[in-house]
Write an enzyme that holds these catalytic residues in place. Structure first.
Site, PDB file in Angstrom:
ATOM      1  N   TYR A 187       0.975  -1.262  -0.071  1.00  0.00           N
ATOM      2  CA  TYR A 187       0.084  -0.155   0.087  1.00  0.00           C
ATOM      3  C   TYR A 187       0.997   1.171  -0.059  1.00  0.00           C
ATOM      4  CZ  TYR A 187      -4.230   2.516   0.801  1.00  0.00           C
ATOM      5  OH  TYR A 187      -5.504   3.138   0.960  1.00  0.00           O
TER       6      TYR A 187
ATOM      7  N   TYR B 253      -5.906   5.306  -7.252  1.00  0.00           N
ATOM      8  CA  TYR B 253      -5.835   5.456  -5.876  1.00  0.00           C
ATOM      9  C   TYR B 253      -7.405   4.894  -5.504  1.00  0.00           C
ATOM     10  CZ  TYR B 253      -6.652   7.192  -1.135  1.00  0.00           C
ATOM     11  OH  TYR B 253      -6.847   7.432   0.144  1.00  0.00           O
TER      12      TYR B 253
END
Lengths: 395, 310
Positions: free
Chosen positions: A298, A348
């Site tokens: 991440y 995103y």
């Protein structure tokens, strides 16, 4: 390379069998609900299933599309399991964990995990938060927002500064993450930054957002939707795609946990909640860092990629800057990460697009395919209570 | 580009020059405006207002002498026929002295005015100072002489207005109001302490453990007997950031934010006192609490660096 697989609990009993996404853009031109509906239908079709086969839905907070609205929009059948998990991006992999738990226990047969939003053209998470209600959450936010620390970048920067101080990491070390992501995005036609690689010099020259973070340490903002279909491993073997077995799926919230601002622990240079996830994943899957061929780490902000590599034991504490040097996290390196381009390069979608890339790596269909993939590590949002997955090939 | 000194020299060359055309008052001297003036200044002299009294003493109503300037206020100006005074003002504007404030105004009244007379004015800048530092900013003083005349050309009054033409300070962007923290049962003591000039750190009454941020039950022993100690306010910078983007309410950018570790052991997020400017913030730097205001006027516990012994 491979180690004995001692399955624990629900490990390897379920699989991700379908992935589907909208395009990733800066202005989708349609509602968040439509994005969700399109992504869910695409994932269900990818699996070779019908919408009426779906009987469960999972998502996570900061999602405006409730499970019931998505069920209506996508024409799903009766639902026996539905869940919205807390802490935003930290819950990305937890959607798969809860789906896997539901499927493994027979609570549901086929669960779709989803995230859809207009995070660029609509409400932007990076614009600054200040709550005024005297709830536990509101009061917690007040300890930072009252002093002008109001954005996700600034919350992460505070950890990053301390990490740099303790271990000698530099902004250029963080920049290597950005360079790797953008290199991978450059060859991914679905990535927003397709054919737009950057150099470390570009990273260093990009403007300050919150020192010590440059613009190119911060992920982009995206409009789009991503969905994943989870069902039993047994059923998966009869479906369209090569299954990506859920060999490990874990959540973690560590002592002293706060949302993005756990500044009050003795040590703030690590991510103990991710360490907790790592410990569970290795235990569930029966494998370790040496068994991972590629990872989706991440990357809303680059510094936490380094801490995650340390928490998972790819290197010792404080040594990630050495581990990532020399192209180790790029294609062809020891551990290529974020082969879709990551959130800095592709989109995103709060980590959900990264899970889809993990699935593609297991299937062998990534545009940046790593050879001989058996196990992929995928992690969720950092700084918050978090989660992670090990996805594996079926053998 | 002409420098300031050059522009001031040009302006000085225009001093006392041809005043330019007369500017003619919009209305002749009249009772209605006198009434307004009398009301506004609470000056009810019967010579201005009482026809009988005025007839007996002056022969007719007169205008209050102090109204001299009002008869030509907002008098139309011909933009193509400017005099030396207009040129002086133009040059001062060009030199950056774009703001103006009247410092004082002296009047000489040469005779009383009666209703129906139309007044005009012509103006000449008489002098010009060097640049002075003033509270409003750097500026120059100039005296403008105004001659008030009737239609027949009779000068009935002289005014000398002293002006400060100054460079307005660069306008600080209005950053708005810093959000206030939400205050509830579990943190009110802390913010009450800020108002009282105390940095209060929660402590468990049963086992003595310090907590920050505070919480309703002790994390070590579960007691709800939570009190506080007043911290010395001394600590060190444990970490820090400098916020550049995006704009935030009540935040002047760039905005350093500190994570301070107090000598008692607790950590808290804070910022520099407004008078502190530190380019190279250092982890480990010693700091001392202050209680200062943030944009919008609210109090915060902030910090100042402690001078370290060489």
């Amino acid at each position: 390379m491979s180690s004995p697989h001692r399955s624990r609990g629900f490990a390897r009993q379920t699989a991700i069998v379908g992935i589907g996404a909208t395009e990733f853009s800066k202005d989708s031109g349609r509602s968040e609900l439509q994005l969700a509906g399109e992504a869910v239908l695409a994932a269900v079709a990818d699996a070779g299933l019908k919408p009426s086969d779906v009987d469960g839905l999972t998502t996570f907070t900061m999602e405006t599309n409730s499970e019931i609205e998505v069920a209506r929009a996508a024409g799903l059948g009766d639902l026996t399991f539905f869940s919205k998990i807390g802490y935003g991006g930290g819950a990305a992999c937890a959607t798969v964990q809860q789906a896997a738990l539901a499927v493994a226990t027979g609570v549901a047969d086929t669960v779709v995990c989803y995230r859809a939003f207009n995070e660029r053209s609509g409400y932007r998470f990076g614009s600054g938060a200040a709550r005024s209600e005297p709830t536990a959450e509101g009061i917690a936010m007040g300890w930072v927002s009252a002093f002008g620390l109001m954005t996700p970048a600034s919350w992460v920067a505070m950890f990053a500064q301390r990490y740099m101080h303790e271990y000698g990491a530099t902004s250029a070390d963080f920049g290597l993450v950005s360079v790797a992501d953008r290199k991978h995005a450059a060859t991914n036609p679905k990535a927003w930054f397709y054919e737009q690689p950057i150099t470390l010099e570009d990273h260093q020259a990009s403007r300050w957002i919150v020192e010590p973070l440059h613009l190119l340490d911060c992920c982009q903002e995206t409009d789009g939707g991503q969905a994943l279909v989870v069902t039993t491993a047994e059923r998966a073997r009869d479906l369209s795609q090569k299954p990506a077995l859920v060999a490990g799926a874990a959540q973690g919230s560590a002592i002293g946990q706060q949302s993005m601002v756990s500044y009050y622990r003795d040590d703030i240079a690590g991510l103990p909640e991710m360490g907790l996830v790592a410990q569970q994943l290795w235990e569930q899957s029966g494998i370790g860092p040496d068994d991972i061929q590629t990872a989706v780490i991440y990357d809303h902000f680059t510094p936490f990629v380094l801490q995650q590599l340390e928490e998972f034991g790819f290197c010792k504490r404080g040594e990630a800057k050495d581990f990532i040097a020399g192209g180790a996290i790029e294609l062809g390196g020891r551990l290529p990460i974020n082969t879709h381009g990551g959130q800095l390069g592709e989109a995103y979608l709060h980590g959900m697009n990264g899970i889809a890339e993990g699935v593609r790596q297991v299937r062998g269909t990534s545009v940046n395919q790593v050879p001989s993939v058996e196990n992929v590590l995928v992690t969720a949002g950092t700084g918050v209570p978090t989660s992670g997955l090990v996805l594996s090939t079926d053998r | 580009m002409t420098d300031t000194a050059g522009l001031l020299d040009e302006a000085r060359a225009c001093l006392g020059g041809e005043p330019g055309p007369l500017r003619v008052g919009r209305d002749p001297v009249n009772l209605a405006m006198v009434h307004h003036w009398s009301q506004a200044l609470d000056d009810h002299n019967p010579a201005y207002l009482d026809e009988e009294f005025a007839a007996a003493t002056r022969g007719h109503l007169i205008a209050p002498p102090g109204m001299l300037q009002t008869w030509t206020m907002d008098a139309p100006r011909d933009p193509d026929a400017l005099g030396a005074n207009d040129e002086v003002m133009r040059l001062l504007d060009a030199a950056g002295y774009t703001s103006v404030v009247a410092v004082n105004y002296e009047h000489d009244y040469l005779r009383e005015l009666q209703h129906g007379e139309r007044i005009s004015v012509r103006s000449t800048a008489e002098d010009l100072s060097d640049e002075k530092k003033t509270a409003l900013g750097p500026g120059v003083f100039t005296t403008v002489r105004h001659e008030y005349v009737t239609d027949s050309g009779e000068i009935i009054g002289i005014g000398r207005m002293r002006l400060l033409k100054f460079k307005p300070p660069a306008k600080a962007p209005d950053v708005g109001v810093r959000p206030q923290p939400a205050i509830g049962r579990d943190n009110a003591f802390f913010w009450d302490g800020v108002e009282a000039g105390e940095l209060r750190i929660q402590t468990c009454g049963a086992c003595g453990l310090l907590h920050h941020p505070p919480q309703p039950l002790c994390r070590a022993c579960g007691s709800s007997d939570m009190g506080y100690v007043v911290a010395s306010g001394r600590g060190v910078v444990y970490s820090h950031v400098t916020h550049h983007y995006p704009p935030l309410p009540g935040v002047e950018r760039p905005h350093p934010v500190l994570l301070v570790e107090l000598e008692e052991g607790a950590r808290l997020v804070s910022e520099w006192a407004p008078d502190v400017s530190v380019d190279n913030i250092r982890i480990g730097q010693q700091v001392q609490v202050a209680f200062t205001t943030v944009p919008g006027g609210a109090l915060r516990p902030t910090f100042r660096p402690i001078e370290e012994q060489a």
